[in-house]
Scaffold this active site. Structure first.
Site, PDB file in Angstrom:
ATOM      1  N   ASN A 170       3.662   5.056   8.955  1.00  0.00           N
ATOM      2  CA  ASN A 170       2.564   4.664   8.059  1.00  0.00           C
ATOM      3  C   ASN A 170       1.897   3.362   8.481  1.00  0.00           C
ATOM      4  OD1 ASN A 170       1.218   4.245   5.261  1.00  0.00           O
ATOM      5  ND2 ASN A 170       2.617   2.499   5.461  1.00  0.00           N
ATOM      6  N   GLU A 226      -4.329  -2.771   0.237  1.00  0.00           N
ATOM      7  CA  GLU A 226      -4.776  -4.015   0.898  1.00  0.00           C
ATOM      8  C   GLU A 226      -5.590  -3.725   2.168  1.00  0.00           C
ATOM      9  OE1 GLU A 226      -1.409  -6.662   1.403  1.00  0.00           O
ATOM     10  OE2 GLU A 226      -0.774  -6.329  -0.661  1.00  0.00           O
ATOM     11  N   PHE A 227      -5.785  -2.430   2.445  1.00  0.00           N
ATOM     12  CA  PHE A 227      -6.457  -2.000   3.678  1.00  0.00           C
ATOM     13  C   PHE A 227      -7.794  -2.720   3.915  1.00  0.00           C
ATOM     14  CE2 PHE A 227      -9.446   0.951   5.726  1.00  0.00           C
ATOM     15  CZ  PHE A 227      -8.776   1.301   6.880  1.00  0.00           C
ATOM     16  N   GLY A 229       0.762  -1.238   0.000  1.00  0.00           N
ATOM     17  CA  GLY A 229       0.000   0.000   0.000  1.00  0.00           C
ATOM     18  C   GLY A 229       0.797   1.294   0.000  1.00  0.00           C
ATOM     19  N   PHE A 230       0.399   2.226   0.852  1.00  0.00           N
ATOM     20  CA  PHE A 230       1.032   3.557   0.893  1.00  0.00           C
ATOM     21  C   PHE A 230       2.538   3.444   1.137  1.00  0.00           C
ATOM     22  CE2 PHE A 230      -2.973   5.667   3.050  1.00  0.00           C
ATOM     23  CZ  PHE A 230      -3.741   5.367   1.937  1.00  0.00           C
ATOM     24  N   ARG A 232       6.246  -6.581   8.872  1.00  0.00           N
ATOM     25  CA  ARG A 232       6.390  -7.940   9.403  1.00  0.00           C
ATOM     26  C   ARG A 232       6.720  -8.942   8.320  1.00  0.00           C
ATOM     27  NH1 ARG A 232       0.580  -7.875  12.019  1.00  0.00           N
ATOM     28  NH2 ARG A 232       0.380  -6.896   9.969  1.00  0.00           N
ATOM     29  N   ARG A 233       6.346  -8.663   7.064  1.00  0.00           N
ATOM     30  CA  ARG A 233       6.543  -9.647   5.988  1.00  0.00           C
ATOM     31  C   ARG A 233       7.919  -9.477   5.350  1.00  0.00           C
ATOM     32  NH1 ARG A 233       0.791  -8.638   3.184  1.00  0.00           N
ATOM     33  NH2 ARG A 233       1.228  -6.576   4.052  1.00  0.00           N
ATOM     34  N   ASP A 249       7.264  -6.268  14.568  1.00  0.00           N
ATOM     35  CA  ASP A 249       5.861  -5.937  14.766  1.00  0.00           C
ATOM     36  C   ASP A 249       5.802  -4.651  15.588  1.00  0.00           C
ATOM     37  OD1 ASP A 249       3.221  -5.751  15.688  1.00  0.00           O
ATOM     38  OD2 ASP A 249       2.987  -7.930  15.839  1.00  0.00           O
ATOM     39  N   TYR A 277     -11.399   2.398  15.216  1.00  0.00           N
ATOM     40  CA  TYR A 277     -10.449   2.838  14.170  1.00  0.00           C
ATOM     41  C   TYR A 277     -10.414   4.365  14.130  1.00  0.00           C
ATOM     42  CZ  TYR A 277      -8.103   3.603   9.727  1.00  0.00           C
ATOM     43  OH  TYR A 277      -7.218   4.045   8.763  1.00  0.00           O
TER      44      TYR A 277
HETATM   45  P1  NDP Z   1      -2.041  -1.867   3.660  1.00  0.00           P
HETATM   46  O1  NDP Z   1      -2.772  -2.946   4.367  1.00  0.00           O
HETATM   47  O2  NDP Z   1      -1.881  -1.976   2.193  1.00  0.00           O
HETATM   48  O3  NDP Z   1      -0.605  -1.650   4.321  1.00  0.00           O
HETATM   49  C1  NDP Z   1      -0.442  -1.618   5.720  1.00  0.00           C
HETATM   50  C2  NDP Z   1       1.035  -1.702   6.061  1.00  0.00           C
HETATM   51  O4  NDP Z   1       1.163  -1.606   7.489  1.00  0.00           O
HETATM   52  C3  NDP Z   1       1.652  -3.014   5.624  1.00  0.00           C
HETATM   53  O5  NDP Z   1       2.922  -2.765   5.065  1.00  0.00           O
HETATM   54  C4  NDP Z   1       1.799  -3.794   6.924  1.00  0.00           C
HETATM   55  O6  NDP Z   1       2.974  -4.614   6.876  1.00  0.00           O
HETATM   56  C5  NDP Z   1       1.992  -2.673   7.948  1.00  0.00           C
HETATM   57  N1  NDP Z   1       1.592  -3.114   9.275  1.00  0.00           N
HETATM   58  C6  NDP Z   1       0.331  -3.384   9.709  1.00  0.00           C
HETATM   59  N2  NDP Z   1       0.366  -3.848  10.972  1.00  0.00           N
HETATM   60  C7  NDP Z   1       1.677  -3.873  11.338  1.00  0.00           C
HETATM   61  C8  NDP Z   1       2.348  -4.275  12.509  1.00  0.00           C
HETATM   62  N3  NDP Z   1       1.683  -4.740  13.587  1.00  0.00           N
HETATM   63  N4  NDP Z   1       3.695  -4.182  12.548  1.00  0.00           N
HETATM   64  C9  NDP Z   1       4.369  -3.737  11.494  1.00  0.00           C
HETATM   65  N5  NDP Z   1       3.801  -3.317  10.344  1.00  0.00           N
HETATM   66  C10 NDP Z   1       2.458  -3.411  10.265  1.00  0.00           C
HETATM   67  O7  NDP Z   1      -2.844  -0.515   4.020  1.00  0.00           O
HETATM   68  P2  NDP Z   1      -2.596   1.011   3.607  1.00  0.00           P
HETATM   69  O8  NDP Z   1      -1.365   1.187   2.837  1.00  0.00           O
HETATM   70  O9  NDP Z   1      -3.861   1.509   3.044  1.00  0.00           O
HETATM   71  O10 NDP Z   1      -2.451   1.645   5.054  1.00  0.00           O
HETATM   72  C11 NDP Z   1      -1.320   2.385   5.470  1.00  0.00           C
HETATM   73  C12 NDP Z   1      -1.760   3.392   6.512  1.00  0.00           C
HETATM   74  O11 NDP Z   1      -2.691   4.304   5.928  1.00  0.00           O
HETATM   75  C13 NDP Z   1      -2.468   2.799   7.729  1.00  0.00           C
HETATM   76  O12 NDP Z   1      -2.044   3.502   8.869  1.00  0.00           O
HETATM   77  C14 NDP Z   1      -3.952   3.083   7.433  1.00  0.00           C
HETATM   78  O13 NDP Z   1      -4.682   3.157   8.620  1.00  0.00           O
HETATM   79  C15 NDP Z   1      -3.849   4.418   6.731  1.00  0.00           C
HETATM   80  N6  NDP Z   1      -4.948   4.819   5.887  1.00  0.00           N
HETATM   81  C16 NDP Z   1      -5.436   4.008   4.889  1.00  0.00           C
HETATM   82  C17 NDP Z   1      -6.468   4.458   4.065  1.00  0.00           C
HETATM   83  C18 NDP Z   1      -7.065   3.592   3.013  1.00  0.00           C
HETATM   84  O14 NDP Z   1      -8.238   3.856   2.622  1.00  0.00           O
HETATM   85  N7  NDP Z   1      -6.368   2.620   2.463  1.00  0.00           N
HETATM   86  C19 NDP Z   1      -7.005   5.820   4.198  1.00  0.00           C
HETATM   87  C20 NDP Z   1      -6.424   6.575   5.272  1.00  0.00           C
HETATM   88  C21 NDP Z   1      -5.422   6.101   6.057  1.00  0.00           C
HETATM   89  P3  NDP Z   1       3.039  -6.152   7.358  1.00  0.00           P
HETATM   90  O15 NDP Z   1       1.679  -6.744   7.191  1.00  0.00           O
HETATM   91  O16 NDP Z   1       4.096  -6.741   6.494  1.00  0.00           O
HETATM   92  O17 NDP Z   1       3.464  -6.059   8.784  1.00  0.00           O
HETATM   93  C1  8X3 Z   2      -9.191   4.590   5.942  1.00  0.00           C
HETATM   94  C2  8X3 Z   2     -10.298   5.346   5.307  1.00  0.00           C
HETATM   95  O1  8X3 Z   2     -12.796   5.681   5.255  1.00  0.00           O
HETATM   96  O2  8X3 Z   2     -12.005   3.427   5.561  1.00  0.00           O
HETATM   97  O3  8X3 Z   2      -8.562   5.318   6.926  1.00  0.00           O
HETATM   98  O4  8X3 Z   2     -11.852   4.994   7.338  1.00  0.00           O
HETATM   99  S1  8X3 Z   2     -11.805   4.826   5.911  1.00  0.00           S
END
Ligand code: NDP
Ligand code: 8X3
Length: 250
Positions: free
Chosen positions: A86, A188-189, A13-14, A34-35, A60, A152
């Protein structure tokens, strides 16, 4: 100027897009998640394509001991220029009375406590640089709470608050603090939030064009590349079909 940048959650993701954006601009990276397999593959690709140094740290963010063992006191983190907090997630979308308490704890431990641990662990590296920048990824969910968003939304509201507080407390170290609040973005959110239910996850992004991870990476890169006397404190960004947490036009 070649900078040293730490991006948490770079395996997807981001974070993945942010790492790619800063690598393409010739910066050295520390990428975490973590991956390990995904991070090692990204590191190999970016070393090859961009000719930069990439250090992989697998831990983690919920685990305080792991965070400090991985980051605190590592000479590779001296003179750090930028930390991008992030890593994060949502789990479930339930009315509060139906909420899963394990999910609540994972969100709080990851989105809030994880961000605090990582920041505290790497701060000496930023301070040793005499200046620096922290960019926290919040969410529109932290600007307006929405139905079934409860915990959340609370974690992202906390990210907003701690960003304001960090900005005040770190002024004396010439550390900028920016918080970027994206709206719905296709990563992947939602697969994570809905625990692998691909149909429900896909439906979140149907009927409009959501933000893409690259849009957030562009914004983070912009905020990080302003003159030294300029700090963008906060950015709220949505796709054109979205006005805020609950107004989405399909
Ligand atoms: P993804 O699921 O695509 O990516 C999330 C990333 O966070 C992965 O690289 C994952 O890595 C890492 N992560 C999650 N949990 C842990 C952990 N316990 N320890 C270490 N790393 C962790 O989601 P996004 O890219 O969308 O999300 C990134 C951020 O943006 C988050 O904070 C999310 O809340 C925020 N966000 C997302 C939005 C959306 O609509 N997508 C909108 C607004 C904010 P791994 O699994 O390898 O540990
Ligand atoms: C992620 C955006 O709208 O799912 O932070 O909360 S939303």
């Amino acid at each position: 100027m070649r900078k040293k940048i730490l991006v948490t959650g770079a395996s997807s993701g981001f974070g993945n897009a942010i790492a790619r954006k800063f690598a393409a601009a010739g910066n050295d990276l520390i990428i975490t998640g973590r991956r390990a397999d995904r991070l090692e593959a990204l590191a190999a690709e970016l070393r090859e394509s961009a000719g930069i140094d990439v250090l992989v740290k697998v831990f983690d963010v919920q685990n305080r001991e792991q965070v400090f063992a991985a980051l605190h006191g590592d000479p590779a983190l001296e003179n750090l220029d930028l930390l991008v907090n992030n890593a994060g997630l949502a789990l479930g979308r339930d009315h509060f009375d139906q909420g899963n308490i394990d999910d609540w704890e994972t969100m709080i431990d990851t989105n809030l406590k994880g961000l605090l641990y990582v920041t505290r662990a790497v701060l000496p590296g930023l301070i040793s640089n005499g200046k620096g920048h922290i960019i926290n990824i919040g969410s529109t969910a932290g600007k307006e709470a929405y139905e079934k968003g409860n915990v959340y939304c609370a974690t992202k509201t906390a990210v907003d608050a701690i960003s304001q507080s960090m900005r005040i407390d770190l002024l004396k170290h010439r550390i900028k603090v920016t918080v970027v609040h994206p709206g719905a973005s296709e990563t992947e959110f939602s697969m994570v939030r809905f625990k692998g239910d691909a149909q429900t996850a896909k439906a979140v992004y149907e009927g409009y064009k959501p933000l893409q991870a690259e849009d957030i990476a562009d914004t983070v890169h912009y905020c990080a590349n302003l003159p030294e006397h300029v700090c963008i404190n906060s950015v709220v960004m949505t796709c054109t079909s979205q006005a805020n947490s609950f107004y989405l036009y399909k």
